[in-house]
Design a protein around this motif. Structure first.
Motif, PDB file in Angstrom:
ATOM      1  N   PHE A  15       0.821  -1.206   0.000  1.00  0.00           N
ATOM      2  CA  PHE A  15       0.000   0.000   0.000  1.00  0.00           C
ATOM      3  C   PHE A  15       0.862   1.266   0.000  1.00  0.00           C
ATOM      4  O   PHE A  15       0.472   2.291  -0.562  1.00  0.00           O
ATOM      5  N   SER A  16       2.030   1.189   0.630  1.00  0.00           N
ATOM      6  CA  SER A  16       2.928   2.343   0.667  1.00  0.00           C
ATOM      7  C   SER A  16       3.415   2.737  -0.724  1.00  0.00           C
ATOM      8  O   SER A  16       3.779   3.894  -0.957  1.00  0.00           O
ATOM      9  N   LEU A  17       3.393   1.791  -1.658  1.00  0.00           N
ATOM     10  CA  LEU A  17       3.823   2.093  -3.023  1.00  0.00           C
ATOM     11  C   LEU A  17       2.934   3.150  -3.675  1.00  0.00           C
ATOM     12  O   LEU A  17       3.360   3.833  -4.609  1.00  0.00           O
ATOM     13  N   SER A  18       1.714   3.298  -3.166  1.00  0.00           N
ATOM     14  CA  SER A  18       0.786   4.279  -3.747  1.00  0.00           C
ATOM     15  C   SER A  18       1.259   5.713  -3.527  1.00  0.00           C
ATOM     16  O   SER A  18       0.781   6.641  -4.191  1.00  0.00           O
ATOM     17  N   LEU A  19       2.207   5.902  -2.608  1.00  0.00           N
ATOM     18  CA  LEU A  19       2.715   7.243  -2.322  1.00  0.00           C
ATOM     19  C   LEU A  19       3.874   7.637  -3.229  1.00  0.00           C
ATOM     20  O   LEU A  19       4.264   8.804  -3.262  1.00  0.00           O
ATOM     21  N   ILE A  20       4.399   6.657  -3.966  1.00  0.00           N
ATOM     22  CA  ILE A  20       5.542   6.944  -4.848  1.00  0.00           C
ATOM     23  C   ILE A  20       5.108   7.900  -5.962  1.00  0.00           C
ATOM     24  O   ILE A  20       4.167   7.635  -6.696  1.00  0.00           O
ATOM     25  N   GLY A  21       5.820   8.998  -6.069  1.00  0.00           N
ATOM     26  CA  GLY A  21       5.526   9.964  -7.118  1.00  0.00           C
ATOM     27  C   GLY A  21       4.145  10.568  -7.040  1.00  0.00           C
ATOM     28  O   GLY A  21       3.604  11.007  -8.055  1.00  0.00           O
ATOM     29  N   MET A 204      -3.035   5.323   4.078  1.00  0.00           N
ATOM     30  CA  MET A 204      -2.415   5.885   2.878  1.00  0.00           C
ATOM     31  C   MET A 204      -3.156   7.136   2.401  1.00  0.00           C
ATOM     32  O   MET A 204      -2.548   8.096   1.927  1.00  0.00           O
ATOM     33  N   LEU A 205      -4.478   7.129   2.551  1.00  0.00           N
ATOM     34  CA  LEU A 205      -5.260   8.315   2.191  1.00  0.00           C
ATOM     35  C   LEU A 205      -4.872   9.493   3.072  1.00  0.00           C
ATOM     36  O   LEU A 205      -4.780  10.638   2.603  1.00  0.00           O
ATOM     37  N   TYR A 206      -4.612   9.215   4.339  1.00  0.00           N
ATOM     38  CA  TYR A 206      -4.167  10.255   5.269  1.00  0.00           C
ATOM     39  C   TYR A 206      -2.838  10.846   4.809  1.00  0.00           C
ATOM     40  O   TYR A 206      -2.664  12.082   4.779  1.00  0.00           O
ATOM     41  N   PHE A 207      -1.903   9.987   4.414  1.00  0.00           N
ATOM     42  CA  PHE A 207      -0.600  10.475   3.950  1.00  0.00           C
ATOM     43  C   PHE A 207      -0.741  11.249   2.633  1.00  0.00           C
ATOM     44  O   PHE A 207      -0.036  12.238   2.405  1.00  0.00           O
ATOM     45  N   MET A 208      -1.638  10.808   1.779  1.00  0.00           N
ATOM     46  CA  MET A 208      -1.887  11.539   0.530  1.00  0.00           C
ATOM     47  C   MET A 208      -2.396  12.947   0.820  1.00  0.00           C
ATOM     48  O   MET A 208      -1.978  13.924   0.184  1.00  0.00           O
ATOM     49  N   LEU A 210      -1.808  14.634   3.509  1.00  0.00           N
ATOM     50  CA  LEU A 210      -0.681  15.397   4.049  1.00  0.00           C
ATOM     51  C   LEU A 210       0.209  15.933   2.933  1.00  0.00           C
ATOM     52  O   LEU A 210       0.676  17.084   2.986  1.00  0.00           O
ATOM     53  N   ILE A 211       0.444  15.105   1.927  1.00  0.00           N
ATOM     54  CA  ILE A 211       1.262  15.531   0.800  1.00  0.00           C
ATOM     55  C   ILE A 211       0.603  16.690   0.068  1.00  0.00           C
ATOM     56  O   ILE A 211       1.246  17.687  -0.276  1.00  0.00           O
ATOM     57  N   GLU A 212      -0.707  16.576  -0.150  1.00  0.00           N
ATOM     58  CA  GLU A 212      -1.443  17.648  -0.828  1.00  0.00           C
ATOM     59  C   GLU A 212      -1.425  18.935  -0.009  1.00  0.00           C
ATOM     60  O   GLU A 212      -1.281  20.042  -0.579  1.00  0.00           O
ATOM     61  N   LYS A 213      -1.544  18.794   1.295  1.00  0.00           N
ATOM     62  CA  LYS A 213      -1.514  19.975   2.170  1.00  0.00           C
ATOM     63  C   LYS A 213      -0.144  20.636   2.124  1.00  0.00           C
ATOM     64  O   LYS A 213      -0.037  21.870   2.070  1.00  0.00           O
ATOM     65  N   SER A 214       0.901  19.824   2.111  1.00  0.00           N
ATOM     66  CA  SER A 214       2.263  20.352   2.028  1.00  0.00           C
ATOM     67  C   SER A 214       2.489  21.099   0.727  1.00  0.00           C
ATOM     68  O   SER A 214       3.105  22.173   0.695  1.00  0.00           O
ATOM     69  N   ILE A 215       1.981  20.541  -0.372  1.00  0.00           N
ATOM     70  CA  ILE A 215       2.114  21.187  -1.682  1.00  0.00           C
ATOM     71  C   ILE A 215       1.369  22.523  -1.691  1.00  0.00           C
ATOM     72  O   ILE A 215       1.871  23.536  -2.193  1.00  0.00           O
ATOM     73  N   ALA A 216       0.162  22.523  -1.122  1.00  0.00           N
ATOM     74  CA  ALA A 216      -0.647  23.744  -1.076  1.00  0.00           C
ATOM     75  C   ALA A 216       0.039  24.829  -0.245  1.00  0.00           C
ATOM     76  O   ALA A 216       0.029  26.008  -0.601  1.00  0.00           O
ATOM     77  N   ASN A 217       0.660  24.422   0.864  1.00  0.00           N
ATOM     78  CA  ASN A 217       1.350  25.389   1.734  1.00  0.00           C
ATOM     79  C   ASN A 217       2.562  26.004   1.031  1.00  0.00           C
ATOM     80  O   ASN A 217       2.840  27.207   1.189  1.00  0.00           O
ATOM     81  N   LYS A 218       3.261  25.195   0.245  1.00  0.00           N
ATOM     82  CA  LYS A 218       4.435  25.714  -0.475  1.00  0.00           C
ATOM     83  C   LYS A 218       4.023  26.727  -1.534  1.00  0.00           C
ATOM     84  O   LYS A 218       4.710  27.704  -1.782  1.00  0.00           O
ATOM     85  N   LYS A 219       2.873  26.454  -2.173  1.00  0.00           N
ATOM     86  CA  LYS A 219       2.395  27.370  -3.208  1.00  0.00           C
ATOM     87  C   LYS A 219       1.930  28.699  -2.632  1.00  0.00           C
ATOM     88  O   LYS A 219       2.043  29.744  -3.272  1.00  0.00           O
ATOM     89  N   SER A 220       1.390  28.623  -1.407  1.00  0.00           N
ATOM     90  CA  SER A 220       0.898  29.858  -0.773  1.00  0.00           C
ATOM     91  C   SER A 220       2.046  30.612  -0.074  1.00  0.00           C
ATOM     92  O   SER A 220       1.997  31.800   0.100  1.00  0.00           O
TER      93      SER A 220
END
Length: 220
Positions: A15-21, A204-208, A210-220
């Motif tokens: 399941f962790s493979l879903s976070l790759i890329g 894994m959805l939780y980690f996804m 988190l990744i989206e939140k991190s991306i959004a924070n960098k853009k802002s």
């Protein structure tokens, strides 16, 4: 006990493979995992490759089939119904292709036999069960995602797929192949394995997110 721990670690790793890329190649990764999961679940099931855990025959099929369900639901929750259907039916078509290749390989190497055709029919049962499960689940969860949070939608969606798929696959398989001596144990371990995979899906959805939140924070 060791086998069960290894089974848990295997599931977590898969399941962790879903976070790759995930940031740039989410669709590519999810398609690869969904197709690999749903096709190989037809080969590496508990009947053929039992994993002895506490005296019960577990199989990696319960994990990797749920991985397919997870990928389908991620596409639904993160994108839309069309994207979910495209991924799901691309994966199911891959089962059909694999079934055809298995049939031709058996016929060419062993000649026309009942075993070859029974194997092909088993694949076809899996296809039918998956189509019905996907159609029912995507339609229900698509309506629920405006009312429930993503984690509940993920859990409900996978449980619906699990129930629909098992409710069609096992009865039809019994009709075609007959009842195996350990059918009760296979059903129990399949449900346990899939419930474990539900937890991995939510994680894994939780980690996804988190990744989206991190991306959004960098853009802002």
């Amino acid at each position: 006990m060791l086998n069960f721990v290894l089974f848990l670690l295997f599931g977590l790793g898969i399941f962790s493979l879903s976070l790759i890329g995930y940031k740039n190649y989410r669709s590519t990764t999810l398609y690869a995992l969904a197709i690999g999961g749903v096709v190989n679940a037809n080969f590496f099931h508990a009947s053929a490759y039992p994993i002895n855990c506490f005296g019960l025959p577990f199989g990696i099929d319960s994990i990797i089939y749920t991985l397919f369900a997870f990928c389908t639901l991620v596409m639904l929750l993160k994108e839309n119904k069309k994207s979910a259907y495209l991924l799901a039916f691309s994966s199911i078509i891959a089962i059909l292709f694999s079934a055809a290749m298995q049939l031709f390989a058996d016929l060419f190497s062993q000649g026309n036999s009942k075993t070859a055709w029974m194997t092909f029919i088993s694949f076809c049962i899996s296809i039918v069960a998956s189509i019905v499960a996907v159609l029912g689940t995507v339609e229900v969860v698509d309506r629920l995602k405006t009312r429930l949070n993503q984690y509940l939608c993920m859990a409900v969606g996978i449980i619906i797929i699990m129930l629909l798929n098992s409710g069609i696959y096992y009865p039809l398989s019994i009709i075609v192949n007959g009842v195996t001596d350990n059918i009760g144990e296979l059903l129990i371990t399949s449900f346990v394995g899939r419930l474990i995979a539900v937890l991995y899906s939510i994680l894994m959805l939780y980690f996804m997110n988190l990744i989206e939140k991190s991306i959004a924070n960098k853009k802002s």
